[in-house]
Write a protein that holds these residues in place. Sequence first.
Motif, PDB file in Angstrom:
ATOM      1  N   LYS A  42       0.845  -1.194   0.000  1.00 46.65           N
ATOM      2  CA  LYS A  42       0.000   0.000   0.000  1.00 46.65           C
ATOM      3  C   LYS A  42       0.884   1.249   0.000  1.00 46.65           C
ATOM      4  O   LYS A  42       2.087   1.182   0.250  1.00 46.65           O
ATOM      5  CB  LYS A  42      -0.885   0.003   1.238  1.00 46.65           C
ATOM      6  N   GLN A  43       0.280   2.405  -0.270  1.00 53.85           N
ATOM      7  CA  GLN A  43       1.022   3.668  -0.308  1.00 53.85           C
ATOM      8  C   GLN A  43       1.731   3.941   1.014  1.00 53.85           C
ATOM      9  O   GLN A  43       2.858   4.422   1.043  1.00 53.85           O
ATOM     10  CB  GLN A  43       0.076   4.825  -0.653  1.00 53.85           C
ATOM     11  N   ARG A  44       1.078   3.608   2.135  1.00 51.03           N
ATOM     12  CA  ARG A  44       1.671   3.811   3.460  1.00 51.03           C
ATOM     13  C   ARG A  44       2.971   3.027   3.595  1.00 51.03           C
ATOM     14  O   ARG A  44       3.974   3.538   4.091  1.00 51.03           O
ATOM     15  CB  ARG A  44       0.661   3.371   4.534  1.00 51.03           C
ATOM     16  N   GLU A  45       2.959   1.773   3.121  1.00 53.08           N
ATOM     17  CA  GLU A  45       4.166   0.944   3.179  1.00 53.08           C
ATOM     18  C   GLU A  45       5.238   1.474   2.222  1.00 53.08           C
ATOM     19  O   GLU A  45       6.425   1.492   2.567  1.00 53.08           O
ATOM     20  CB  GLU A  45       3.824  -0.502   2.822  1.00 53.08           C
ATOM     21  N   TYR A  46       4.813   1.925   1.054  1.00 60.27           N
ATOM     22  CA  TYR A  46       5.755   2.511   0.094  1.00 60.27           C
ATOM     23  C   TYR A  46       6.479   3.693   0.722  1.00 60.27           C
ATOM     24  O   TYR A  46       7.695   3.826   0.611  1.00 60.27           O
ATOM     25  CB  TYR A  46       5.016   2.953  -1.166  1.00 60.27           C
ATOM     26  N   ASP A  47       5.720   4.565   1.379  1.00 59.47           N
ATOM     27  CA  ASP A  47       6.314   5.739   2.029  1.00 59.47           C
ATOM     28  C   ASP A  47       7.313   5.323   3.098  1.00 59.47           C
ATOM     29  O   ASP A  47       8.382   5.928   3.227  1.00 59.47           O
ATOM     30  CB  ASP A  47       5.226   6.624   2.627  1.00 59.47           C
ATOM     31  N   MET A  48       6.971   4.286   3.855  1.00 62.90           N
ATOM     32  CA  MET A  48       7.863   3.798   4.904  1.00 62.90           C
ATOM     33  C   MET A  48       9.152   3.246   4.286  1.00 62.90           C
ATOM     34  O   MET A  48      10.254   3.581   4.716  1.00 62.90           O
ATOM     35  CB  MET A  48       7.165   2.703   5.726  1.00 62.90           C
ATOM     36  N   PHE A  49       9.017   2.419   3.247  1.00 62.03           N
ATOM     37  CA  PHE A  49      10.188   1.835   2.596  1.00 62.03           C
ATOM     38  C   PHE A  49      11.057   2.899   1.927  1.00 62.03           C
ATOM     39  O   PHE A  49      12.278   2.798   1.912  1.00 62.03           O
ATOM     40  CB  PHE A  49       9.785   0.787   1.560  1.00 62.03           C
ATOM     41  N   SER A  50      10.432   3.916   1.363  1.00 65.49           N
ATOM     42  CA  SER A  50      11.199   4.934   0.640  1.00 65.49           C
ATOM     43  C   SER A  50      12.073   5.768   1.575  1.00 65.49           C
ATOM     44  O   SER A  50      13.030   6.384   1.127  1.00 65.49           O
ATOM     45  CB  SER A  50      10.274   5.833  -0.176  1.00 65.49           C
ATOM     46  N   GLN A  51      11.758   5.781   2.862  1.00 64.50           N
ATOM     47  CA  GLN A  51      12.562   6.513   3.837  1.00 64.50           C
ATOM     48  C   GLN A  51      13.778   5.714   4.308  1.00 64.50           C
ATOM     49  O   GLN A  51      14.680   6.264   4.920  1.00 64.50           O
ATOM     50  CB  GLN A  51      11.709   6.899   5.054  1.00 64.50           C
ATOM     51  N   MET A  52      13.803   4.416   4.013  1.00 68.88           N
ATOM     52  CA  MET A  52      14.910   3.553   4.433  1.00 68.88           C
ATOM     53  C   MET A  52      16.106   3.721   3.513  1.00 68.88           C
ATOM     54  O   MET A  52      15.973   4.189   2.378  1.00 68.88           O
ATOM     55  CB  MET A  52      14.482   2.072   4.385  1.00 68.88           C
ATOM     56  N   THR A  53      17.267   3.327   4.008  1.00 74.53           N
ATOM     57  CA  THR A  53      18.438   3.274   3.134  1.00 74.53           C
ATOM     58  C   THR A  53      18.239   2.129   2.152  1.00 74.53           C
ATOM     59  O   THR A  53      17.399   1.243   2.375  1.00 74.53           O
ATOM     60  CB  THR A  53      19.739   3.036   3.924  1.00 74.53           C
ATOM     61  N   LYS A  54      19.006   2.141   1.088  1.00 76.14           N
ATOM     62  CA  LYS A  54      18.885   1.093   0.068  1.00 76.14           C
ATOM     63  C   LYS A  54      19.104  -0.287   0.698  1.00 76.14           C
ATOM     64  O   LYS A  54      18.350  -1.226   0.445  1.00 76.14           O
ATOM     65  CB  LYS A  54      19.893   1.327  -1.050  1.00 76.14           C
ATOM     66  N   TYR A  55      20.117  -0.398   1.532  1.00 78.04           N
ATOM     67  CA  TYR A  55      20.419  -1.687   2.167  1.00 78.04           C
ATOM     68  C   TYR A  55      19.274  -2.130   3.076  1.00 78.04           C
ATOM     69  O   TYR A  55      18.831  -3.278   3.003  1.00 78.04           O
ATOM     70  CB  TYR A  55      21.723  -1.589   2.960  1.00 78.04           C
ATOM     71  N   GLN A  56      18.769  -1.216   3.927  1.00 74.60           N
ATOM     72  CA  GLN A  56      17.659  -1.557   4.826  1.00 74.60           C
ATOM     73  C   GLN A  56      16.435  -2.012   4.032  1.00 74.60           C
ATOM     74  O   GLN A  56      15.769  -2.974   4.390  1.00 74.60           O
ATOM     75  CB  GLN A  56      17.266  -0.357   5.688  1.00 74.60           C
ATOM     76  N   ARG A  57      16.147  -1.288   2.955  1.00 71.58           N
ATOM     77  CA  ARG A  57      14.987  -1.604   2.124  1.00 71.58           C
ATOM     78  C   ARG A  57      15.132  -2.987   1.486  1.00 71.58           C
ATOM     79  O   ARG A  57      14.205  -3.788   1.521  1.00 71.58           O
ATOM     80  CB  ARG A  57      14.814  -0.526   1.063  1.00 71.58           C
ATOM     81  N   GLU A  58      16.288  -3.287   0.944  1.00 73.36           N
ATOM     82  CA  GLU A  58      16.494  -4.574   0.285  1.00 73.36           C
ATOM     83  C   GLU A  58      16.418  -5.733   1.269  1.00 73.36           C
ATOM     84  O   GLU A  58      15.839  -6.772   0.979  1.00 73.36           O
ATOM     85  CB  GLU A  58      17.832  -4.577  -0.447  1.00 73.36           C
ATOM     86  N   VAL A  59      16.985  -5.551   2.455  1.00 73.52           N
ATOM     87  CA  VAL A  59      16.940  -6.616   3.468  1.00 73.52           C
ATOM     88  C   VAL A  59      15.504  -6.815   3.953  1.00 73.52           C
ATOM     89  O   VAL A  59      15.031  -7.958   4.041  1.00 73.52           O
ATOM     90  CB  VAL A  59      17.880  -6.281   4.655  1.00 73.52           C
ATOM     91  N   THR A  60      14.806  -5.723   4.242  1.00 77.64           N
ATOM     92  CA  THR A  60      13.422  -5.832   4.722  1.00 77.64           C
ATOM     93  C   THR A  60      12.529  -6.494   3.679  1.00 77.64           C
ATOM     94  O   THR A  60      11.751  -7.409   4.013  1.00 77.64           O
ATOM     95  CB  THR A  60      12.875  -4.433   5.080  1.00 77.64           C
ATOM     96  N   LEU A  61      12.621  -6.070   2.436  1.00 71.83           N
ATOM     97  CA  LEU A  61      11.806  -6.681   1.385  1.00 71.83           C
ATOM     98  C   LEU A  61      12.195  -8.131   1.152  1.00 71.83           C
ATOM     99  O   LEU A  61      11.337  -8.975   0.883  1.00 71.83           O
ATOM    100  CB  LEU A  61      11.931  -5.885   0.080  1.00 71.83           C
ATOM    101  N   GLY A  62      13.471  -8.433   1.255  1.00 69.24           N
ATOM    102  CA  GLY A  62      13.932  -9.804   1.101  1.00 69.24           C
ATOM    103  C   GLY A  62      13.373 -10.727   2.156  1.00 69.24           C
ATOM    104  O   GLY A  62      13.038 -11.878   1.897  1.00 69.24           O
ATOM    105  N   CYS A  63      13.255 -10.210   3.374  1.00 68.05           N
ATOM    106  CA  CYS A  63      12.702 -11.017   4.468  1.00 68.05           C
ATOM    107  C   CYS A  63      11.193 -11.190   4.346  1.00 68.05           C
ATOM    108  O   CYS A  63      10.639 -12.158   4.845  1.00 68.05           O
ATOM    109  CB  CYS A  63      13.038 -10.362   5.814  1.00 68.05           C
ATOM    110  N   MET A  64      10.536 -10.267   3.664  1.00 66.19           N
ATOM    111  CA  MET A  64       9.090 -10.368   3.483  1.00 66.19           C
ATOM    112  C   MET A  64       8.776 -11.500   2.530  1.00 66.19           C
ATOM    113  O   MET A  64       7.795 -12.145   2.554  1.00 66.19           O
ATOM    114  CB  MET A  64       8.525  -9.069   2.912  1.00 66.19           C
TER     115      MET A  64
END
Length: 64
Positions: A42-64
């Motif tokens: 959802k847009q809310r999750e997109y906004d949250m992910f977009s605030q993360m660093t590239k590494y944090q975002r990739e690790v978090t999405l990878g774990c999902m």
Amino acid sequence: MDTQLYKRTLYTKKVRFIINEIYEYDIAKANISILLQAGIIKQREYDMFSQMTKYQREVTLGCM
């Protein structure tokens, strides 16, 4: 075969004109942009992910 090919810096060919156009795209945060467009997040999750660093975002999405 040309054994001196490695010494060349320009590889050109004489042509009168180019028919095809060249497009270049630089997609920032492509992973979450695609997930948002596909309706997976959802847009809310997109906004949250977009605030993360590239590494944090990739690790978090990878774990999902």
